[in-house]
Scaffold this motif. Structure first.
Motif, PDB file in Angstrom:
ATOM      1  N   TRP A 113       0.827  -1.209   0.000  1.00  0.00           N
ATOM      2  CA  TRP A 113       0.000   0.000   0.000  1.00  0.00           C
ATOM      3  C   TRP A 113       0.864   1.263   0.000  1.00  0.00           C
ATOM      4  O   TRP A 113       0.599   2.215  -0.738  1.00  0.00           O
ATOM      5  CB  TRP A 113      -0.905   0.008   1.227  1.00  0.00           C
ATOM      6  CG  TRP A 113      -2.192  -0.710   1.044  1.00  0.00           C
ATOM      7  CD1 TRP A 113      -2.524  -1.942   1.530  1.00  0.00           C
ATOM      8  CD2 TRP A 113      -3.329  -0.262   0.296  1.00  0.00           C
ATOM      9  NE1 TRP A 113      -3.797  -2.282   1.144  1.00  0.00           N
ATOM     10  CE2 TRP A 113      -4.319  -1.268   0.382  1.00  0.00           C
ATOM     11  CE3 TRP A 113      -3.606   0.885  -0.432  1.00  0.00           C
ATOM     12  CZ2 TRP A 113      -5.562  -1.158  -0.228  1.00  0.00           C
ATOM     13  CZ3 TRP A 113      -4.853   1.014  -1.040  1.00  0.00           C
ATOM     14  CH2 TRP A 113      -5.811   0.003  -0.938  1.00  0.00           C
ATOM     15  N   GLN A 114       1.892   1.266   0.822  1.00  0.00           N
ATOM     16  CA  GLN A 114       2.733   2.452   0.908  1.00  0.00           C
ATOM     17  C   GLN A 114       3.462   2.716  -0.401  1.00  0.00           C
ATOM     18  O   GLN A 114       3.535   3.859  -0.863  1.00  0.00           O
ATOM     19  CB  GLN A 114       3.750   2.292   2.044  1.00  0.00           C
ATOM     20  CG  GLN A 114       4.612   3.542   2.256  1.00  0.00           C
ATOM     21  CD  GLN A 114       5.434   3.452   3.531  1.00  0.00           C
ATOM     22  OE1 GLN A 114       5.247   2.550   4.341  1.00  0.00           O
ATOM     23  NE2 GLN A 114       6.348   4.385   3.707  1.00  0.00           N
ATOM     24  N   SER A 117       0.998   4.002  -3.070  1.00  0.00           N
ATOM     25  CA  SER A 117       0.543   5.356  -2.742  1.00  0.00           C
ATOM     26  C   SER A 117       1.653   6.377  -2.958  1.00  0.00           C
ATOM     27  O   SER A 117       1.423   7.451  -3.532  1.00  0.00           O
ATOM     28  CB  SER A 117       0.054   5.410  -1.295  1.00  0.00           C
ATOM     29  OG  SER A 117      -1.022   4.531  -1.088  1.00  0.00           O
ATOM     30  N   ALA A 162      -4.869  -0.989  -4.863  1.00  0.00           N
ATOM     31  CA  ALA A 162      -3.956   0.029  -4.340  1.00  0.00           C
ATOM     32  C   ALA A 162      -3.504   0.980  -5.429  1.00  0.00           C
ATOM     33  O   ALA A 162      -3.528   2.210  -5.262  1.00  0.00           O
ATOM     34  CB  ALA A 162      -2.752  -0.645  -3.677  1.00  0.00           C
ATOM     35  N   ALA A 166      -4.772   5.079  -5.812  1.00  0.00           N
ATOM     36  CA  ALA A 166      -3.833   6.198  -5.889  1.00  0.00           C
ATOM     37  C   ALA A 166      -4.035   6.998  -7.170  1.00  0.00           C
ATOM     38  O   ALA A 166      -4.038   8.238  -7.154  1.00  0.00           O
ATOM     39  CB  ALA A 166      -2.400   5.676  -5.807  1.00  0.00           C
TER      40      ALA A 166
END
Length: 250
Positions: A113-114, A117, A162, A166
């Motif tokens: 996810w990080q 994003s 994800a 974004a």
């Protein structure tokens, strides 16, 4: 008496400096060439391939354009400041970079996810924040961001949650930039291409593109670039999220 030499109308982006992030190939490369054809002085950013960079610059110059470039791998949002410091001021910013990775929602961890994003939302957001003050000061600017296929509005995704989340959020950046700087001659828009054949696409994806694209005809990078330049040339298009996807249904 010698006849006065006639000259054509000025090119739409003559005298403007453009930065194309991810401009050494694919859609970014096609946009870089199209900007040069319209008179912009283009700085091309690439990740790691000197050959791709050199080929792109040679292609720009072969059509009579002005261009230079540099390599700088993007490893996190902090790369935005490093890139911007190499080519300020910027009148035209195109962010055509953003890695695509799939994963089912129930399997995604925090690192995934990080990464999605940061690469697809935070990085382009920082680039916009860095570019827009100078554009406001000069009373002119063009910003173009690239979303993903079908990320022009809120939808559900089963294999790209994800990434698509974004990319969908880029619309908020574009609309915010338009409200912030539209009165100073600055536009910011998002293009969401459909399935597009590029040199990066594997044979399996090429077959998928043909199976899923309307009429069995995926987009070419030049088709996407023409649409992107038409948006940037039109000052009345601002804060828009534009699907360039032939009406694809996935």
């Amino acid at each position: 008496m010698l006849a006065k030499e006639c000259s054509g109308p000025p090119l739409p982006f003559s005298g403007k400096k453009a930065l194309v992030v991810g401009g050494t190939g694919g859609i970014g490369g096609a946009v870089a060439l199209a900007l040069a054809q319209r008179g912009a002085e283009v700085t091309v950013h690439g990740g790691s391939s000197r050959t791709r960079l050199d080929d792109t610059i040679s292609a720009l110059r072969a059509i009579g354009g002005k261009g230079e470039g540099f390599l700088l791998p993007i490893r996190g949002p902090q790369a935005a400041e490093d890139i911007f410091s190499r080519c300020s001021p910027v009148d035209i910013l195109v962010c055509a970079w953003g890695p695509f990775k799939q994963g089912s929602l129930e399997t995604l961890d925090g690192e995934f996810w990080q990464r999605m994003s940061e690469d697809n939302l935070v990085f382009p957001g920082i680039m916009v924040s860095l570019a827009i003050p100078g554009m406001i000061e000069r009373n002119w600017g063009r910003i173009l961001l690239f979303g993903g296929t079908n990320t022009d509005t809120i939808r559900g995704f089963t294999t790209s949650t994800a990434y698509s989340a974004a990319k969908t959020a880029l619309g908020v950046i574009a609309k915010s930039a338009a409200k912030t700087a539209g009165c100073r001659g600055v536009t910011c828009n998002v293009v969401c291409p459909g399935l597009t054949d590029t040199e990066y696409v594997s044979q399996d994806l090429l077959r998928y593109n043909r199976e899923k694209s309307p009429g069995g005809r995926p987009l070419s990078t030049e088709q996407v670039a023409r649409a992107a330049l038409a948006i940037m040339e039109n000052p009345s298009v601002n804060g828009a999220v534009v699907p360039v996807d032939q009406g694809i249904a996935l």
